[in-house]
Scaffold this motif. Structure first.
Motif, PDB file in Angstrom:
ATOM      1  N   ILE A 162      60.765  63.734  78.394  1.00 22.14           N
ATOM      2  CA  ILE A 162      60.668  62.317  78.034  1.00 22.14           C
ATOM      3  C   ILE A 162      59.620  62.211  76.929  1.00 22.14           C
ATOM      4  N   ASP A 163      60.047  61.865  75.730  1.00 24.78           N
ATOM      5  CA  ASP A 163      59.142  61.794  74.579  1.00 24.78           C
ATOM      6  C   ASP A 163      58.742  60.338  74.363  1.00 24.78           C
ATOM      7  N   ASP A 164      57.477  60.046  74.580  1.00 29.12           N
ATOM      8  CA  ASP A 164      57.029  58.645  74.539  1.00 29.12           C
ATOM      9  C   ASP A 164      56.665  58.174  73.139  1.00 29.12           C
ATOM     10  N   GLN A 165      56.867  59.024  72.117  1.00 28.65           N
ATOM     11  CA  GLN A 165      56.488  58.585  70.769  1.00 28.65           C
ATOM     12  C   GLN A 165      57.341  59.273  69.716  1.00 28.65           C
ATOM     13  N   VAL A 166      58.346  58.550  69.230  1.00 30.75           N
ATOM     14  CA  VAL A 166      59.170  59.052  68.127  1.00 30.75           C
ATOM     15  C   VAL A 166      59.385  57.941  67.109  1.00 30.75           C
ATOM     16  N   PRO A 219      53.083  65.015  45.124  1.00 31.26           N
ATOM     17  CA  PRO A 219      51.650  65.310  45.246  1.00 31.26           C
ATOM     18  C   PRO A 219      51.057  64.675  46.504  1.00 31.26           C
ATOM     19  N   TYR A 220      49.946  65.212  46.959  1.00 30.24           N
ATOM     20  CA  TYR A 220      49.341  64.799  48.235  1.00 30.24           C
ATOM     21  C   TYR A 220      49.262  63.286  48.414  1.00 30.24           C
ATOM     22  N   LEU A 221      48.761  62.573  47.410  1.00 31.41           N
ATOM     23  CA  LEU A 221      48.546  61.133  47.573  1.00 31.41           C
ATOM     24  C   LEU A 221      49.863  60.367  47.717  1.00 31.41           C
ATOM     25  N   GLN A 222      50.946  60.877  47.167  1.00 28.70           N
ATOM     26  CA  GLN A 222      52.235  60.196  47.255  1.00 28.70           C
ATOM     27  C   GLN A 222      53.077  60.668  48.451  1.00 28.70           C
ATOM     28  N   ALA A 223      52.854  61.858  48.914  1.00 24.65           N
ATOM     29  CA  ALA A 223      53.681  62.406  49.999  1.00 24.65           C
ATOM     30  C   ALA A 223      53.413  61.656  51.296  1.00 24.65           C
ATOM     31  N   PRO A 224      54.458  61.190  51.992  1.00 29.71           N
ATOM     32  CA  PRO A 224      54.247  60.439  53.230  1.00 29.71           C
ATOM     33  C   PRO A 224      53.809  61.347  54.377  1.00 29.71           C
ATOM     34  N   SER A 225      53.185  60.724  55.379  1.00 34.60           N
ATOM     35  CA  SER A 225      52.711  61.458  56.556  1.00 34.60           C
ATOM     36  C   SER A 225      53.770  61.461  57.646  1.00 34.60           C
ATOM     37  N   GLY A 226      53.951  62.607  58.278  1.00 35.46           N
ATOM     38  CA  GLY A 226      54.891  62.714  59.387  1.00 35.46           C
ATOM     39  C   GLY A 226      55.625  64.036  59.362  1.00 35.46           C
ATOM     40  N   VAL A 227      55.977  64.524  60.556  1.00 37.87           N
ATOM     41  CA  VAL A 227      56.626  65.828  60.705  1.00 37.87           C
ATOM     42  C   VAL A 227      57.811  65.684  61.673  1.00 37.87           C
ATOM     43  N   PRO A 228      58.972  66.263  61.361  1.00 36.99           N
ATOM     44  CA  PRO A 228      60.088  66.234  62.313  1.00 36.99           C
ATOM     45  C   PRO A 228      59.898  67.322  63.379  1.00 36.99           C
ATOM     46  N   LEU A 229      59.887  66.921  64.660  1.00 38.63           N
ATOM     47  CA  LEU A 229      59.497  67.859  65.722  1.00 38.63           C
ATOM     48  C   LEU A 229      60.328  67.784  66.989  1.00 38.63           C
ATOM     49  N   VAL A 230      61.112  66.712  67.186  1.00 36.30           N
ATOM     50  CA  VAL A 230      61.681  66.445  68.518  1.00 36.30           C
ATOM     51  C   VAL A 230      62.669  67.523  68.975  1.00 36.30           C
ATOM     52  N   GLN A 231      63.320  68.221  68.066  1.00 37.63           N
ATOM     53  CA  GLN A 231      64.271  69.247  68.467  1.00 37.63           C
ATOM     54  C   GLN A 231      63.584  70.505  68.975  1.00 37.63           C
ATOM     55  N   ARG A 250      42.395  65.349  81.292  1.00 35.43           N
ATOM     56  CA  ARG A 250      41.884  64.209  80.516  1.00 35.43           C
ATOM     57  C   ARG A 250      42.977  63.723  79.559  1.00 35.43           C
ATOM     58  N   LEU A 251      43.823  64.632  79.100  1.00 36.70           N
ATOM     59  CA  LEU A 251      45.001  64.279  78.313  1.00 36.70           C
ATOM     60  C   LEU A 251      46.204  64.330  79.244  1.00 36.70           C
ATOM     61  N   ASP A 252      46.972  63.250  79.271  1.00 35.25           N
ATOM     62  CA  ASP A 252      47.977  63.077  80.315  1.00 35.25           C
ATOM     63  C   ASP A 252      49.378  63.518  79.932  1.00 35.25           C
ATOM     64  N   ILE A 253      49.751  63.344  78.674  1.00 26.48           N
ATOM     65  CA  ILE A 253      51.150  63.496  78.237  1.00 26.48           C
ATOM     66  C   ILE A 253      51.205  64.337  76.971  1.00 26.48           C
ATOM     67  N   ILE A 254      52.254  65.162  76.860  1.00 23.10           N
ATOM     68  CA  ILE A 254      52.587  65.840  75.601  1.00 23.10           C
ATOM     69  C   ILE A 254      53.779  65.120  74.979  1.00 23.10           C
ATOM     70  N   ALA A 255      53.656  64.757  73.700  1.00 24.62           N
ATOM     71  CA  ALA A 255      54.750  64.100  72.972  1.00 24.62           C
ATOM     72  C   ALA A 255      54.872  64.718  71.585  1.00 24.62           C
ATOM     73  N   THR A 256      55.680  64.099  70.724  1.00 32.67           N
ATOM     74  CA  THR A 256      55.878  64.685  69.386  1.00 32.67           C
ATOM     75  C   THR A 256      55.368  63.833  68.233  1.00 32.67           C
ATOM     76  N   ASP A 257      55.446  62.506  68.318  1.00 34.54           N
ATOM     77  CA  ASP A 257      55.297  61.654  67.137  1.00 34.54           C
ATOM     78  C   ASP A 257      56.293  62.090  66.051  1.00 34.54           C
TER      79      ASP A 257
END
Length: 445
Positions: free
Chosen positions: A55-59, A322-334, A303-310
């Motif tokens: 159960i992934d609580d953050q996607v 370039p770094y300043l223009q590149a958006p933040s985020g990584v595909p991980l759910v699979q 102390r940390l309760d859940i593992i998720a992906t974001d």
């Protein structure tokens, strides 16, 4: 629906692993026993493990409005291929899910195309407190409310203390927060721009979005929650310092303040920017190695309760900027389950502890009805994992719409062979069966 009997499979559930038979009938687990006499399709589970579905609580599945990156259907499919049977999705789409109508639009999209079970967070903005509070009437049908107490992909920063005060004092739902202090980040960014200009790279990201920015924002959220006795869940903890804000003296069911850690913060460190660059640029940032070690300690001592992906896909071209223009985020759910199974095989934690953090704990924290465990009478959301097999990630077996993964070329020492969603065998050895879709998650209000 055909009965399915799993034979001689190692059932991992509630702290123990035991070889048993499992009968799935009419979408639910009907029986778990050493031997079951029943008719139906038989699957030989010898040498394999049966886990509750993740159960992934953050996607972030990007629909509506950002469907060049992902859709609910495409990412739910990838999730199921990786053993994730239920997800809770974030409101920073276009338009943002900050009205009841937009929130329900997302449920309609999922009902028409999601292979996995689904829920969505109601989004908080500086000016929609009254609209958010209408969600109280849906607390058995909505995962929670989401507050970006730091900048996000989109325009959902909430820094109005009157809005925060009203939400924390009056919502009856769990409050999930992204905690990074915007003033600290902006000040750091100005310093780095003056010093390095266009020479900034992803390696600067954890210094700009630093430990102090995370800690100060998490502290504010916790102060609000303690003042109003709110149910607060702080997402993607990434620093050693923040761990002092969380306790492990109460069982999860009694905690009012809970915390999540994401797979990429348990896997990568700042040393990896040299290899991956913007591909692992995310918010909060992946930080120095000592933070990763502290996160593992916090996970193991509860102390940390859940593992998720974001899970947060962007196109390959967007990430090549370039770094300043590149958006933040990584595909991980699979690949989140495979990532953590690799850690199990490396001795970082037990498979029982992994199941607790990826399946049992999300169900308990969010009070999800009849899911998260392998129990008689519960929905048959389950995964067969083969720890004797391996999975090499390549373009041909990545199901994200964005088509890339930081794990391309990596071989995980395990494989997800079967995924059941509500008793439906949705994924089997690389093949999907999409003639039955997932269901809306329900919650014990």
């Amino acid at each position: 629906m055909q009965n399915i009997i799993l034979r001689n499979i190692a059932v991992v559930n509630e702290g123990s692993t035991k070889v048993q038979d499992v009968l799935i009938r009419n979408g639910r687990i009907e029986k778990i026993a050493s031997q079951i006499n029943a008719q139906g399709r038989e699957i030989n589970g010898e040498g394999k493990h049966l886990l509750p579905g993740v159960i992934d609580d953050q996607v972030h599945f990007r629909e509506p409005g950002l469907t060049h990156k992902a859709t609910i259907a495409s990412e739910a499919r990838a999730a199921v291929a990786g053993g994730t049977t239920s997800f809770m999705e974030m409101p920073n789409t276009k338009p943002e899910a900050v009205t009841q109508e937009r929130l329900e639009d997302k449920y309609s999209i999922a009902a028409a195309g999601s292979l996995a079970n689904y829920s969505f967070f109601m989004g908080v903005a500086n000016d929609n407190a009254e609209e958010v509070l209408k969600t109280n009437a849906k607390k058995d049908r909505v995962a929670g409310v989401k507050i970006f107490m730091g900048s996000s992909t989109g325009n959902m920063l909430v820094d109005n203390y009157l809005t925060l005060e009203k939400i924390f004092s009056e919502t009856e739902l769990l409050i999930a927060t992204h905690c990074e202090d915007e003033k600290i980040i902006r000040a750091n960014m100005e310093q780095f721009k003056q010093a390095k200009g266009d020479a900034l790279t992803a390696a600067d990201h954890p210094l700009i979005r630093n430990e102090e920015a995370c800690f100060e924002s998490s502290l504010v959220a916790i102060q609000f929650a303690k003042k109003h006795n709110s149910r607060l869940h702080i997402l993607h903890i990434s620093t050693e310092k923040e761990l002092q804000l969380f306790g492990n003296l109460l069982p999860l069911q009694e905690k009012r303040i809970t915390a999540e850690v994401c797979v990429h913060h348990l896997w990568f460190t700042a040393d990896d920017y040299t290899k991956y660059g913007n591909l692992i640029k995310c918010n909060p940032a992946i930080k120095a190695p000592h933070h990763r070690e502290a996160l593992w300690k916090g996970l193991l001592d509860d102390r940390l309760d859940i593992i998720a992906t974001d899970h947060a896909p962007h196109t390959w071209d967007e990430k090549q900027q370039p770094y300043l223009q590149a958006p933040s985020g990584v595909p991980l759910v699979q690949h989140s389950l495979l990532m953590m199974l690799e850690q199990v095989k490396a001795g970082r934690f037990t498979i029982e502890k992994m199941v607790q953090k990826m399946s049992h704990a999300p169900a308990e924290c969010f009070r999800i009805k009849e899911r998260g465990y392998l129990r008689e009478g519960y929905y048959a959301d389950a995964v067969i994992a083969d720890l004797a097999a391996s999975t090499t990630v390549n373009k041909n077996n990545i199901y994200y719409k964005c088509g890339w993964s930081p794990f391309e070329g990596h071989t995980f020492p395990a494989a997800v062979t079967h995924t059941f969603v509500n008793g439906h065998l949705a994924y089997e050895n690389g093949q999907f069966n999409e003639n039955q879709l997932g269901q809306r998650l329900l919650f014990n209000a």
